[in-house]
Scaffold this motif. Structure first.
Motif: not given
Length: 226
Positions: A23-26, A123-128, A159-160
């Motif tokens: 996954l990646d966000e835009v 580095k932050h799990n925004w799915l949590r 990260i990255k």
């Protein structure tokens, strides 16, 4: 800068982990328009390199558009999900990201796809899942039926990852192409904001238009726009 590879994705294969959702966000930092999440599902038992992919930010619009159908043919399953400016205002950006990811995941489910684990950029799990989630309250509205949630899968953070993992870089291309098309379409209705050029980000010209006209329905009104 070295091109992304599948080395890290391959390292995640193991008992019970064959299909990996990358996954990646835009659009997270934009002032207007949706936030979008791209998703590619890789079969770790039969990975093939796609060396021409790069993080979407490193590619020209024409190159991204040319690569998007290549990515869709390369990944066994893929999808893009979006959360609107209004949903960002209602939920907050983290939960809106999770909602967009779930919508991408549901498009994969609709195509008969699956995944055993998730590779997420950053580095932050925004799915949590938070203890109390407005996202869950939307399941009777924005999400039409109770279906498996991507946020319940095990998540690996890197990260990255969009720079060195082909699966994540490919997901970023899909998300960027779809979101750019949305912003260009929105610009036809409200051309003064220049969304076809700035894609909703806070350029000087964009902010000047907000000062003159005020925010539109496509702006994230809970954000500090100026």
């Amino acid at each position: 800068m070295a091109a992304p590879t599948l080395e890290f994705e391959r390292s995640l294969a193991g008992p019970g982990v064959r299909f990996l959702a990358c996954l990646d966000e835009v659009g997270r930092g934009a002032l207007a328009g949706p936030v979008s999440v791209g998703l590619t599902v890789l079969d770790l038992a039969s990975l093939e390199e796609l060396p021409q992919v790069r993080d979407s930010k490193l590619l020209s619009p024409a190159r991204r558009e040319a690569l998007a159908p290549v990515v869709k043919g390369w990944a066994p399953f893929s999808g893009v999900g979006h959360a609107s400016a209004g949903e960002i205002d209602s939920l907050g950006i983290i939960e809106a990201l999770a909602l967009a990811a779930q919508r991408a995941w549901e498009s994969v489910l609709d195509d008969g796809g699956t995944a055993d684990a998730v590779l997420l950029d950053g580095k932050h799990n925004w799915l949590r899942r938070p203890e109390a989630s407005l996202f869950d309250a939307l399941r009777g509205g924005a999400l039409t039926e109770a279906r498996p949630e991507i946020r319940d899968l095990p998540v690996t953070m890197r990260i990255k990852a969009d720079m060195d993992c082909q699966g994540v870089a490919a997901a970023s291309i899909l998300a960027k192409v779809e979101r750019d098309a949305i912003m260009a379409e929105l610009a036809t209705a409200e051309p003064v904001f220049g969304w076809d050029v700035n894609k909703g980000y806070g350029t000087a010209a964009h902010k000047d238009a907000i000062r003159q006209l005020g925010p539109s329905v496509q702006h994230r009104r809970t954000w500090k726009l100026l």
